[in-house]
Design a protein around this motif. Structure first.
Motif, mmCIF file in Angstrom:
data_model
loop_
_atom_site.group_PDB
_atom_site.id
_atom_site.type_symbol
_atom_site.label_atom_id
_atom_site.label_comp_id
_atom_site.label_asym_id
_atom_site.label_seq_id
_atom_site.Cartn_x
_atom_site.Cartn_y
_atom_site.Cartn_z
ATOM 1 N N PHE A 158 79.025 -69.061 -46.271
ATOM 2 C CA PHE A 158 80.452 -68.754 -46.397
ATOM 3 C C PHE A 158 81.183 -68.904 -45.065
ATOM 4 N N GLU A 159 82.437 -69.349 -45.157
ATOM 5 C CA GLU A 159 83.412 -69.199 -44.074
ATOM 6 C C GLU A 159 84.299 -68.007 -44.435
ATOM 7 N N PHE A 160 85.066 -67.527 -43.457
ATOM 8 C CA PHE A 160 85.837 -66.308 -43.672
ATOM 9 C C PHE A 160 87.280 -66.472 -43.225
ATOM 10 N N ILE A 161 88.163 -65.824 -43.978
ATOM 11 C CA ILE A 161 89.534 -65.595 -43.521
ATOM 12 C C ILE A 161 89.636 -64.103 -43.236
ATOM 13 N N MET A 162 89.985 -63.767 -41.994
ATOM 14 C CA MET A 162 90.129 -62.358 -41.626
ATOM 15 C C MET A 162 91.603 -62.010 -41.484
ATOM 16 N N ILE A 163 92.034 -60.980 -42.204
ATOM 17 C CA ILE A 163 93.402 -60.469 -42.064
ATOM 18 C C ILE A 163 93.367 -59.392 -40.986
ATOM 19 N N GLY A 164 94.109 -59.598 -39.903
ATOM 20 C CA GLY A 164 94.073 -58.627 -38.814
ATOM 21 C C GLY A 164 95.008 -59.007 -37.692
ATOM 22 N N HIS A 165 94.999 -58.198 -36.635
ATOM 23 C CA HIS A 165 95.890 -58.400 -35.495
ATOM 24 C C HIS A 165 95.121 -59.019 -34.335
ATOM 25 N N VAL A 183 89.117 -56.540 -34.421
ATOM 26 C CA VAL A 183 89.149 -57.943 -34.844
ATOM 27 C C VAL A 183 88.209 -58.775 -33.971
ATOM 28 N N GLU A 184 88.246 -58.532 -32.656
ATOM 29 C CA GLU A 184 87.360 -59.271 -31.760
ATOM 30 C C GLU A 184 85.893 -58.982 -32.079
ATOM 31 N N GLY A 185 85.603 -57.725 -32.433
ATOM 32 C CA GLY A 185 84.235 -57.364 -32.783
ATOM 33 C C GLY A 185 83.763 -58.047 -34.052
ATOM 34 N N THR A 186 84.617 -58.059 -35.079
ATOM 35 C CA THR A 186 84.233 -58.685 -36.350
ATOM 36 C C THR A 186 84.131 -60.207 -36.199
ATOM 37 N N MET A 187 85.115 -60.805 -35.557
ATOM 38 C CA MET A 187 85.068 -62.262 -35.382
ATOM 39 C C MET A 187 83.891 -62.662 -34.489
ATOM 40 N N ILE A 197 85.234 -68.013 -38.754
ATOM 41 C CA ILE A 197 86.153 -66.938 -39.154
ATOM 42 C C ILE A 197 87.557 -67.330 -38.700
ATOM 43 N N HIS A 198 88.470 -67.420 -39.656
ATOM 44 C CA HIS A 198 89.852 -67.832 -39.382
ATOM 45 C C HIS A 198 90.752 -66.604 -39.472
ATOM 46 N N LEU A 199 91.442 -66.267 -38.386
ATOM 47 C CA LEU A 199 92.284 -65.072 -38.351
ATOM 48 C C LEU A 199 93.690 -65.383 -38.862
ATOM 49 N N VAL A 200 94.184 -64.535 -39.766
ATOM 50 C CA VAL A 200 95.577 -64.639 -40.202
ATOM 51 C C VAL A 200 96.248 -63.290 -39.968
ATOM 52 N N GLU A 201 97.456 -63.318 -39.390
ATOM 53 C CA GLU A 201 98.198 -62.086 -39.103
ATOM 54 C C GLU A 201 99.330 -61.855 -40.092
ATOM 55 N N ASP A 202 99.756 -62.917 -40.768
ATOM 56 C CA ASP A 202 100.861 -62.791 -41.715
ATOM 57 C C ASP A 202 100.766 -63.912 -42.748
ATOM 58 N N VAL A 203 101.684 -63.893 -43.700
ATOM 59 C CA VAL A 203 101.664 -64.875 -44.784
ATOM 60 C C VAL A 203 101.809 -66.303 -44.239
ATOM 61 N N ALA A 204 102.645 -66.483 -43.215
ATOM 62 C CA ALA A 204 102.851 -67.823 -42.649
ATOM 63 C C ALA A 204 101.555 -68.412 -42.104
ATOM 64 N N ASP A 205 100.690 -67.545 -41.543
ATOM 65 C CA ASP A 205 99.418 -68.029 -40.996
ATOM 66 C C ASP A 205 98.516 -68.625 -42.072
ATOM 67 N N VAL A 206 98.642 -68.120 -43.297
ATOM 68 C CA VAL A 206 97.748 -68.563 -44.374
ATOM 69 C C VAL A 206 97.883 -70.068 -44.603
ATOM 70 N N ALA A 207 99.105 -70.581 -44.502
ATOM 71 C CA ALA A 207 99.334 -72.015 -44.733
ATOM 72 C C ALA A 207 98.693 -72.883 -43.660
ATOM 73 N N LEU A 210 94.811 -51.716 -41.237
ATOM 74 C CA LEU A 210 96.055 -52.418 -41.538
ATOM 75 C C LEU A 210 96.952 -51.616 -42.469
ATOM 76 N N SER A 211 98.191 -52.060 -42.595
ATOM 77 C CA SER A 211 99.063 -51.578 -43.657
ATOM 78 C C SER A 211 98.506 -52.083 -44.979
ATOM 79 N N VAL A 212 98.274 -51.160 -45.907
ATOM 80 C CA VAL A 212 97.738 -51.527 -47.220
ATOM 81 C C VAL A 212 98.662 -52.534 -47.903
ATOM 82 N N ASP A 213 99.963 -52.292 -47.840
ATOM 83 C CA ASP A 213 100.923 -53.165 -48.519
ATOM 84 C C ASP A 213 100.993 -54.539 -47.872
ATOM 85 N N ASP A 214 100.994 -54.576 -46.527
ATOM 86 C CA ASP A 214 101.030 -55.873 -45.837
ATOM 87 C C ASP A 214 99.785 -56.693 -46.141
#
Length: 333
Positions: free
Chosen positions: A126-133, A139-143, A150-160, A178-182
């Motif tokens: 597997f490859e990973f997308i990590m949602i984090g700051h 984040v540095e520890g997990t990545m 592992i690809h880090l995304v901080e917001d919806v724009a990063d996903v693209a 993180l914010s649960v809603d975000d």
């Protein structure tokens, strides 16, 4: 003109406390690991990164003999080292082992769960997308559990912008604070782009983060302004302030009571108060005292989730009954 503290008729009537607030089980455990290591091995004890993101806690432990470092090169041979609650990259674990340091890992077990999941799925390709700051030590520890993938995304724009090598085996992990809603919004964007993405069996955002955010949502409806006790570096504390603000309630964060500004509460009859998971209750009580000095006449707590989670300490930090009692009495509650 008299300063706001001395003006007659300050209208604050009530302080409303969120429940739960303050220390979580992972923070309790991390602080106790440092305190027990000091009791058992004596000062100094070296800690990689702030054990938890709270200025008061870090300064209290410094006074007891903890030395906080970022680079293991600062740790002398034969010393005792504690990894912070946020977790560390594999390379740091390997460096500590190669140098023969005595290590106690205070990584929150809920962060360790994410690390274990990453290691397991990586073996399955597997490859990973990590949602984090970006830049947050968790984040540095997990990545840092993997060399790549592992690809880090901080917001919806990063996903693209994510460009995985393949999309057949793609999994999502998230920072626990993180914010649960975000996070839900970003996850929806990931699923829209990668419909076959694998989600965690249980969400990675920790129970304490979720509970404190739920409590702030309830609190925000009942008060005119929210005060969050937490340090600027604390991710979960920052998220609490944001949750209140998104619900239309003014919110401010303070590291200590003397940062509370009277103009924030001027004209407000109900002030809500909560604390991030790394903020000790002594700081909350000092803010309560400050608000009372500014005119608050009563304090009440909202009903909220009861937390009974307790994480075991690492082997090697069992003290005899007398020492354990002494350490407990000296704990930062």
């Amino acid at each position: 003109m008299a300063p706001p503290e001395q003006q007659a008729g300050v209208p604050v009537q009530e302080i409303v406390l969120a429940e739960p607030r303050g220390f979580c089980a992972g923070v309790d455990r991390a602080i106790e690991i440092v305190e027990r290591a000091l009791a058992k091995f004596g000062r100094p004890i070296y800690v990689r990164h702030e054990i938890v993101h709270n200025t008061f806690v870090v300064n209290e432990l410094k006074a007891k003999g903890a030395i906080f470092i970022e680079d293991l090169a600062e740790v002398p041979a034969g010393a005792t080292l504690v990894f912070s609650a946020h977790g560390v990259p594999k390379a740091v674990e390997e460096e500590a082992a190669a140098r023969g340091l005595r290590v106690f890992d205070a990584t929150c077990p809920l962060v360790t769960k994410v690390h274990v999941e990453v290691a397991k799925l990586a073996k399955e390709g597997f490859e990973f997308i990590m949602i984090g700051h970006k830049g947050h030590p968790e984040v540095e520890g997990t990545m840092g559990q993997l060399d790549r993938g592992i690809h880090l995304v901080e917001d919806v724009a990063d996903v693209a912008r994510v460009q995985p090598a393949q999309t057949e085996r793609l999994a999502v992990v998230t920072q626990t604070t993180l914010s649960v809603d975000d996070a839900a919004e970003i996850l929806a964007a990931i699923k829209a782009r990668f419909p076959n993405v694998r989600e965690p069996k249980q969400q990675d955002i920790c129970y304490a983060t979720q509970n404190r955010q739920d409590a702030v949502k309830l609190l925000s409806r009942e008060v005119d302004v929210v005060i969050v006790v937490g340090s600027p570096t604390s991710s979960n504390s920052n998220r609490l302030r944001e949750v209140a603000q998104k619900l239309g309630t003014e919110a401010y964060m303070v590291d200590a009571a003397d940062e509370l500004r009277p103009e924030w509460i001027a004209g407000r009859t109900r002030v809500g108060l909560t604390a991030g998971a790394s903020a000790p209750d002594v700081l909350v009580q000092e803010v309560v005292a400050r608000l009372k000095a500014l005119g608050a006449v009563s304090v009440r707590s909202l009903a909220g989730a009861e937390e009974t989670v307790k994480f075991p300490l690492p082997k090697g930090l069992r003290l005899d009954a007398d020492a354990a009692a002494s350490a407990a009495s000296d704990h930062l509650h």
